[in-house]
Design a protein around this motif. Structure first.
Motif, PDB file in Angstrom:
ATOM      1  N   UNK A   1       0.674  -0.858   0.054  1.00 19.61           N
ATOM      2  CA  UNK A   1       0.010   0.045   0.115  1.00 19.61           C
ATOM      3  C   UNK A   1       0.858   1.304  -0.030  1.00 19.61           C
ATOM      4  N   UNK A   2       1.949   1.132   0.860  1.00 23.20           N
ATOM      5  CA  UNK A   2       2.791   2.562   0.949  1.00 23.20           C
ATOM      6  C   UNK A   2       3.503   2.692  -0.356  1.00 23.20           C
ATOM      7  N   UNK A   3       4.144   1.779  -0.811  1.00 26.73           N
ATOM      8  CA  UNK A   3       5.258   2.043  -1.715  1.00 26.73           C
ATOM      9  C   UNK A   3       5.041   1.391  -3.074  1.00 26.73           C
ATOM     10  N   UNK A   4       3.902   0.554  -3.208  1.00 22.86           N
ATOM     11  CA  UNK A   4       3.548   0.116  -4.753  1.00 22.86           C
ATOM     12  C   UNK A   4       2.163   0.690  -5.008  1.00 22.86           C
ATOM     13  N   UNK A   5       1.586   1.483  -4.404  1.00 28.59           N
ATOM     14  CA  UNK A   5       0.214   2.043  -4.771  1.00 28.59           C
ATOM     15  C   UNK A   5      -0.855   1.194  -4.646  1.00 28.59           C
ATOM     16  N   UNK A   6      -0.668   0.110  -3.899  1.00 28.11           N
ATOM     17  CA  UNK A   6      -1.757  -0.878  -4.049  1.00 28.11           C
ATOM     18  C   UNK A   6      -3.034  -0.369  -3.193  1.00 28.11           C
ATOM     19  N   UNK A   7      -4.171  -0.673  -3.551  1.00 28.93           N
ATOM     20  CA  UNK A   7      -5.324  -0.195  -2.722  1.00 28.93           C
ATOM     21  C   UNK A   7      -5.782  -1.217  -1.814  1.00 28.93           C
ATOM     22  N   UNK A   8      -6.031  -1.010  -0.568  1.00 29.97           N
ATOM     23  CA  UNK A   8      -6.200  -1.971   0.349  1.00 29.97           C
ATOM     24  C   UNK A   8      -7.777  -1.730   0.899  1.00 29.97           C
ATOM     25  N   UNK A   9      -8.544  -2.829   0.502  1.00 29.03           N
ATOM     26  CA  UNK A   9     -10.029  -2.556   1.018  1.00 29.03           C
ATOM     27  C   UNK A   9     -10.322  -3.012   2.142  1.00 29.03           C
ATOM     28  N   UNK A  10     -11.820  -2.768   2.437  1.00 26.46           N
ATOM     29  CA  UNK A  10     -12.221  -2.982   3.698  1.00 26.46           C
ATOM     30  C   UNK A  10     -12.020  -4.286   4.286  1.00 26.46           C
ATOM     31  N   UNK A  11     -12.245  -5.416   3.493  1.00 24.25           N
ATOM     32  CA  UNK A  11     -11.718  -6.575   3.974  1.00 24.25           C
ATOM     33  C   UNK A  11     -10.360  -6.963   4.233  1.00 24.25           C
ATOM     34  N   UNK A  12      -9.471  -6.344   3.289  1.00 20.93           N
ATOM     35  CA  UNK A  12      -8.095  -6.261   3.809  1.00 20.93           C
ATOM     36  C   UNK A  12      -7.721  -5.782   4.983  1.00 20.93           C
ATOM     37  N   UNK A  13      -8.438  -4.690   5.270  1.00 21.69           N
ATOM     38  CA  UNK A  13      -8.084  -3.898   6.760  1.00 21.69           C
ATOM     39  C   UNK A  13      -8.633  -4.911   7.898  1.00 21.69           C
ATOM     40  N   UNK A  14      -9.800  -5.381   7.435  1.00 23.75           N
ATOM     41  CA  UNK A  14     -10.359  -6.297   8.472  1.00 23.75           C
ATOM     42  C   UNK A  14      -9.425  -7.580   8.829  1.00 23.75           C
ATOM     43  N   UNK A  15      -8.873  -8.165   7.696  1.00 19.25           N
ATOM     44  CA  UNK A  15      -8.210  -9.238   7.882  1.00 19.25           C
ATOM     45  C   UNK A  15      -6.808  -8.870   8.595  1.00 19.25           C
ATOM     46  N   UNK A  16      -6.148  -7.713   8.409  1.00 14.50           N
ATOM     47  CA  UNK A  16      -4.994  -7.281   9.126  1.00 14.50           C
ATOM     48  C   UNK A  16      -5.294  -6.885  10.705  1.00 14.50           C
ATOM     49  N   UNK A  17      -6.336  -6.354  10.788  1.00 13.46           N
ATOM     50  CA  UNK A  17      -6.650  -6.203  12.269  1.00 13.46           C
ATOM     51  C   UNK A  17      -7.230  -7.490  12.839  1.00 13.46           C
ATOM     52  N   UNK A  18      -7.619  -8.337  12.133  1.00 16.39           N
ATOM     53  CA  UNK A  18      -7.860  -9.875  13.128  1.00 16.39           C
ATOM     54  C   UNK A  18      -6.579 -10.472  13.026  1.00 16.39           C
ATOM     55  N   UNK A  19      -5.522 -10.203  12.510  1.00 16.91           N
ATOM     56  CA  UNK A  19      -4.206 -10.970  12.536  1.00 16.91           C
ATOM     57  C   UNK A  19      -3.257 -10.284  13.495  1.00 16.91           C
ATOM     58  N   UNK A  20      -3.621  -8.918  13.685  1.00 17.95           N
ATOM     59  CA  UNK A  20      -2.958  -8.205  14.611  1.00 17.95           C
ATOM     60  C   UNK A  20      -3.693  -8.581  16.016  1.00 17.95           C
ATOM     61  N   UNK A  21      -4.770  -8.600  16.209  1.00 19.63           N
ATOM     62  CA  UNK A  21      -5.446  -8.956  17.625  1.00 19.63           C
ATOM     63  C   UNK A  21      -5.007 -10.247  17.842  1.00 19.63           C
ATOM     64  N   UNK A  22      -4.917 -11.385  16.844  1.00 27.01           N
ATOM     65  CA  UNK A  22      -4.614 -12.633  17.450  1.00 27.01           C
ATOM     66  C   UNK A  22      -3.114 -12.574  17.670  1.00 27.01           C
ATOM     67  N   UNK A  23      -2.223 -12.176  17.305  1.00 27.14           N
ATOM     68  CA  UNK A  23      -0.808 -11.950  17.694  1.00 27.14           C
ATOM     69  C   UNK A  23      -1.024 -11.123  19.089  1.00 27.14           C
ATOM     70  N   UNK A  24      -1.877 -10.244  19.298  1.00 30.16           N
ATOM     71  CA  UNK A  24      -1.756  -9.467  20.659  1.00 30.16           C
ATOM     72  C   UNK A  24      -2.179 -10.425  21.611  1.00 30.16           C
ATOM     73  N   UNK A  25      -3.055 -11.130  21.169  1.00 26.82           N
ATOM     74  CA  UNK A  25      -3.856 -12.412  22.157  1.00 26.82           C
ATOM     75  C   UNK A  25      -2.777 -13.309  22.536  1.00 26.82           C
ATOM     76  N   UNK A  26      -1.889 -13.740  21.905  1.00 23.76           N
ATOM     77  CA  UNK A  26      -0.792 -14.650  22.273  1.00 23.76           C
ATOM     78  C   UNK A  26      -0.100 -14.422  23.526  1.00 23.76           C
ATOM     79  N   UNK A  27       0.107 -13.139  24.029  1.00 21.70           N
ATOM     80  CA  UNK A  27       0.731 -12.863  25.251  1.00 21.70           C
ATOM     81  C   UNK A  27      -0.002 -12.931  26.314  1.00 21.70           C
TER      82      UNK A  27
END
Length: 126
Positions: free
Chosen positions: A86-112
């Motif tokens: 998104x930052x360097x290649x000009x890709x567009x990140x849709x709502x589903x992509x953002x939701x997926x990233x948030x879910x992955x980050x929440x899962x990682x945060x819950x590991x500890x």
């Protein structure tokens, strides 16, 4: 990853992946159905540098990290790939992509997170 040579591991996984994709390539009439030398050179670049070299470096790094750090690094990789695209290649990140990233980050945060409930009592050895 600790016992295998990173280059051998990367070669083996790449060969297995290529063998799995070979029937599709043959059905399409070659690599993506093209004989254009520029397209073939681009495919070779993408396969060698962005895939094989990256995975060789990943496997080499996994040999020196703890298992918990390796799990976190592996899980956060798709998130960083999406953000870099998104930052360097000009890709567009849709709502589903953002939701997926948030879910992955929440899962990682819950590991500890430590559970408040006590676990079962350990069984004494006899």
């Amino acid at each position: 990853a600790r016992r295998a040579d990173p280059l051998a591991l990367t070669t083996a996984t790449t060969v297995v992946g290529a063998a799995g994709l070979l029937p599709v390539a043959l059905l399409l009439g070659g690599p993506a159905g093209t004989t254009d030398p520029v397209a073939l050179a681009t495919l070779a670049y993408l396969g060698v540098l962005t895939f094989a070299v990256a995975y060789a470096l990943l496997y080499a790094g996994l040999r020196t990290t703890s298992s918990s750090a390796a799990v976190v690094a592996t899980l956060v990789e798709p998130v960083t790939a999406g953000l870099v695209a998104t930052a360097f290649l000009g890709e567009r990140l849709g709502a589903v992509g953002v939701l997926g990233m948030v879910l992955v980050l929440v899962a990682i945060a819950s590991l500890g997170r430590v559970s408040a409930r006590p676990g079962p009592e350990p069984v004494p050895a006899r």
